[in-house]
Enzyme design. Structure first.
Site, PDB file in Angstrom:
ATOM      1  N   GLY A 113       0.623   4.091  -2.628  1.00 35.11           N
ATOM      2  CA  GLY A 113      -0.630   3.340  -2.667  1.00 35.11           C
ATOM      3  C   GLY A 113      -0.867   2.598  -1.363  1.00 35.11           C
ATOM      4  O   GLY A 113       0.073   2.107  -0.738  1.00 35.11           O
ATOM      5  N   PHE A 162      -1.933  -5.118  -1.084  1.00 32.55           N
ATOM      6  CA  PHE A 162      -0.571  -5.603  -1.305  1.00 32.55           C
ATOM      7  C   PHE A 162       0.462  -4.542  -0.934  1.00 32.55           C
ATOM      8  O   PHE A 162       1.521  -4.863  -0.389  1.00 32.55           O
ATOM      9  CB  PHE A 162      -0.364  -6.064  -2.747  1.00 32.55           C
ATOM     10  N   PHE A 165      -4.246   3.844 -13.385  1.00 32.56           N
ATOM     11  CA  PHE A 165      -4.151   5.168 -12.763  1.00 32.56           C
ATOM     12  C   PHE A 165      -2.700   5.611 -12.568  1.00 32.56           C
ATOM     13  O   PHE A 165      -2.450   6.711 -12.064  1.00 32.56           O
ATOM     14  CB  PHE A 165      -4.859   5.169 -11.401  1.00 32.56           C
ATOM     15  N   LYS A 218       0.413  -5.084 -11.577  1.00 34.34           N
ATOM     16  CA  LYS A 218       0.399  -6.056 -12.681  1.00 34.34           C
ATOM     17  C   LYS A 218      -0.691  -5.686 -13.682  1.00 34.34           C
ATOM     18  O   LYS A 218      -1.849  -5.541 -13.293  1.00 34.34           O
ATOM     19  CB  LYS A 218       0.155  -7.472 -12.162  1.00 34.34           C
ATOM     20  N   LYS A 249      -1.910 -13.376 -16.625  1.00 35.26           N
ATOM     21  CA  LYS A 249      -2.480 -14.383 -15.711  1.00 35.26           C
ATOM     22  C   LYS A 249      -3.773 -13.873 -15.085  1.00 35.26           C
ATOM     23  O   LYS A 249      -4.657 -14.665 -14.726  1.00 35.26           O
ATOM     24  CB  LYS A 249      -1.463 -14.797 -14.652  1.00 35.26           C
ATOM     25  N   ARG A 275      -8.966 -11.942  -6.681  1.00 39.14           N
ATOM     26  CA  ARG A 275     -10.019 -11.011  -7.095  1.00 39.14           C
ATOM     27  C   ARG A 275     -10.480 -11.300  -8.529  1.00 39.14           C
ATOM     28  O   ARG A 275     -11.674 -11.251  -8.822  1.00 39.14           O
ATOM     29  CB  ARG A 275      -9.508  -9.564  -6.999  1.00 39.14           C
ATOM     30  N   ASN A 276      -9.527 -11.580  -9.410  1.00 35.00           N
ATOM     31  CA  ASN A 276      -9.881 -11.815 -10.815  1.00 35.00           C
ATOM     32  C   ASN A 276     -10.672 -13.110 -10.980  1.00 35.00           C
ATOM     33  O   ASN A 276     -11.633 -13.169 -11.749  1.00 35.00           O
ATOM     34  CB  ASN A 276      -8.610 -11.847 -11.667  1.00 35.00           C
TER      35      ASN A 276
END
Length: 422
Positions: free
Chosen positions: A96, A100, A173, A196, A281, A345-346
Site C-alpha cells: 500500500g 501512513f 479491501f 485500523k 476510535k 480524516r475521520n
C-alpha cells in the site's frame, strides 16, 4: 485530631523525648534517598532546612537525583538489550502507498542505508514518482523519500526475500488484495498491520483477515497502533506507538526494528484490545467532529468523548481486551489524537457532517479512506453480538446511514435516561 497533635508538641515531655526527636529525624531519610541509594543529608542540616526556607533546595536535589537515576537506568537497559534485528534485516516490504504506509517505509528506510524497502503499489504514476523523484506524488508530496525505497506493481518482486511485511491496505479491501498475492507470500513472513477497522460484512479484525485471506492460520502477525499522524512521522517529531502480538519474541523484534530517537515503541500481548480500540476510535472521532461542526461547545465535546471511551471499554473488555490497554497508547492516546486534532480524516468527516454537508459529497472530495465511515455499521453489529449498548457510536452509524440528522441525534442522546455512571 490535628488540634490534639498540635497541643502535644508544647506539653512537657518525659525523659524519652530526645529519642523520639532523633527517631523523627531518622524517618526523614527515605524522602531524601528517594530510592536512589543516595546518602541522606546530615540530620542537623535536615532539621534546619524548613525554618531557614531551604526546603526548595532539598526538593530540587530529590528531583535531580530521581532524574539522574532514570537516565542511568535507561542507558544500562539499552546496553543489556542491544539487538541485531536491524543488522540482520535485509529487506522489508510495505503493501500500500497511502500516507501512513509511505511514512512507515520512510522511517524504516532511514534507519539503515543498505536496507531495501519495497513498496507494492497499484498506481504506475506513483511508482515512477517514487523511483525517479523519490517523492510520493499523491500522498505527502512535499517530503523527499530515502533513496533505498523502491516502488513496484509486481507482487513477486516486492515480496521476494522480504524479512518483514507492513500491511497498509484499507481494511475493506484487504481480503481481496491479500488473496491476489497469497501465492507470493512466504508462510513464515511476519505481517505488521497498520490498518485500523473492522471488515463490514464479517466483523473481522486484521488479525483474523490476514491469515484467513492468505490461507495460513499460522502466518506471524503483529499489529502496530497508537497516536500517530503520518506527516509528523515524516517530520521526525517525537511519537510513541505500541506493537501487539501473541508471540512476545516477535513483538520484541518489531520493537527493535522500529524504535528510534523519535519513535518509541512499547510492546503488548493484547492484540484484541489494540485492534478494537484502533477500530472504534475512528467512529468516535466522527462523533467528535460532528460536535465541532455543530458548534456545541467544549462541555459537550468532553462529555461525548468520555461517553465514547466508556462504550469502547464496555465492548472491548467483553471481547477479552485488557482495561490497561484501553487506557494506554492504542486506546486513550489514539482517541485523544483522533478526536481533537484537525489532521484526523475521520474527525474531518464528522465536522463536515455537523456543518450540514452530505456524506456522498464529503467522501467524493477526499483522496484518502476514512475507516470510521465503513466501520460504524460493523461496530454496532458487533455490539449487538456481545449485548453491549453503545448510544454514541450507534448514533454515528445512524447518521452515516442517513437515517438520523446530527441535530436529532444530539436531542435523542440528551434525552436518554439519567443513570449511574459505569
Amino acid at each position: 485530631m490535628a488540634a490534639a497533635a498540635a497541643a502535644t508538641t508544647f506539653l512537657p515531655s518525659p525523659t524519652p523525648r530526645p529519642r523520639l526527636a532523633a527517631t523523627a529525624r531518622r524517618r526523614t531519610s527515605p524522602i531524601f534517598a528517594g530510592g536512589t541509594g543516595a546518602a541522606p543529608p546530615d540530620d542537623e542540616d535536615a532539621g534546619e532546612a524548613a525554618p531557614r526556607g531551604g526546603g526548595g533546595k532539598d526538593r530540587r536535589r530529590v528531583v535531580r537525583i530521581a532524574w539522574e537515576k532514570l537516565v542511568r537506568w535507561s542507558r544500562s537497559w539499552r546496553r543489556r538489550n542491544r539487538s541485531d534485528v536491524l543488522e540482520t534485516t535485509r529487506k522489508v516490504v510495505v503493501l500500500g502507498g497511502g500516507s501512513f504506509g509511505t511514512a512507515m517505509a520512510a522511517h524504516v528506510a532511514a534507519k539503515k542505508a543498505d536496507l531495501e524497502v519495497a513498496m507494492l503499489l497499484r498506481d504506475d504514476v506513483v511508482c515512477r514518482s517514487i523511483n525517479h523523484s523519490h517523492v510520493n506524488c499523491k500522498y505527502l508530496p512535499e517530503h523527499i523519500l530515502p533513496e533505498n525505497i523502491v516502488a513496484t506493481t509486481s507482487a513477486t518482486d516486492a515480496l521476494a526475500g522480504a524479512d518483514f511485511c507492513f500491511h497498509a491496505v484499507p481494511v475493506q479491501f484487504s481480503s481481496s488484495f491479500l488473496k491476489s498475492i497469497s501465492t507470493h507470500v512466504d508462510p513464515k513472513l511476519p505481517f505488521i498491520s497498520l490498518s485500523k477497522g473492522l471488515e463490514l460484512n464479517t466483523l473481522r479484525t486484521m488479525s483474523q483477515i490476514i491469515p484467513r485471506a492468505l490461507g495460513n492460520p499460522r502466518q506471524p502477525f503483529i499489529v502496530l497502533s497508537g497516536p500517530s499522524f503520518a506527516v509528523e512521522l515524516m517530520n521526525k517529531l517525537p511519537t510513541a506507538m505500541v506493537v501487539a502480538s501473541k508471540d512476545k519474541k516477535l513483538a520484541n523484534s518489531v520493537q527493535q526494528l522500529l524504535a528510534s530517537p523519535n519513535l518509541r515503541i512499547s510492546t503488548s500481548s493484547d492484540v484484541t484490545g489494540v485492534e478494537i480500540a484502533g477500530a472504534l476510535k475512528n467512529v468516535l472521532a466522527i462523533a467528535a467532529g460532528i460536535v465541532e461542526g455543530m458548534r456545541l461547545g467544549n462541555n459537550c465535546m468532553a462529555a461525548l468523548v468520555a461517553q465514547g471511551c466508556s462504550e469502547i471499554r464496555w465492548l472491548a473488555t467483553k471481547m477479552g481486551a485488557k482495561p490497561t490497554t484501553l487506557a494506554g497508547l492504542s486506546g486513550s492516546g489514539d482517541i485523544m489524537l483522533t478526536c481533537f486534532v484537525n489532521l484526523s480524516r475521520n474527525r474531518t468527516v464528522g465536522l463536515r457532517l455537523g456543518s450540514g454537508e452530505k456524506l456522498d459529497k464529503i467522501m467524493s472530495s477526499m483522496n484518502q479512506v476514512a475507516e470510521g465511515v465503513s466501520t460504524a455499521g460493523a461496530v454496532i453489529a458487533l455490539a449487538q453480538k456481545y449485548k453491549v449498548k453503545m448510544p454514541v457510536l450507534t448514533a454515528v452509524a445512524r447518521i452515516i446511514d442517513n437515517e438520523l440528522t446530527p441535530k436529532k441525534a444530539v436531542m435523542e442522546l440528551m434525552n436518554l435516561p439519567q443513570v449511574e455512571e459505569v
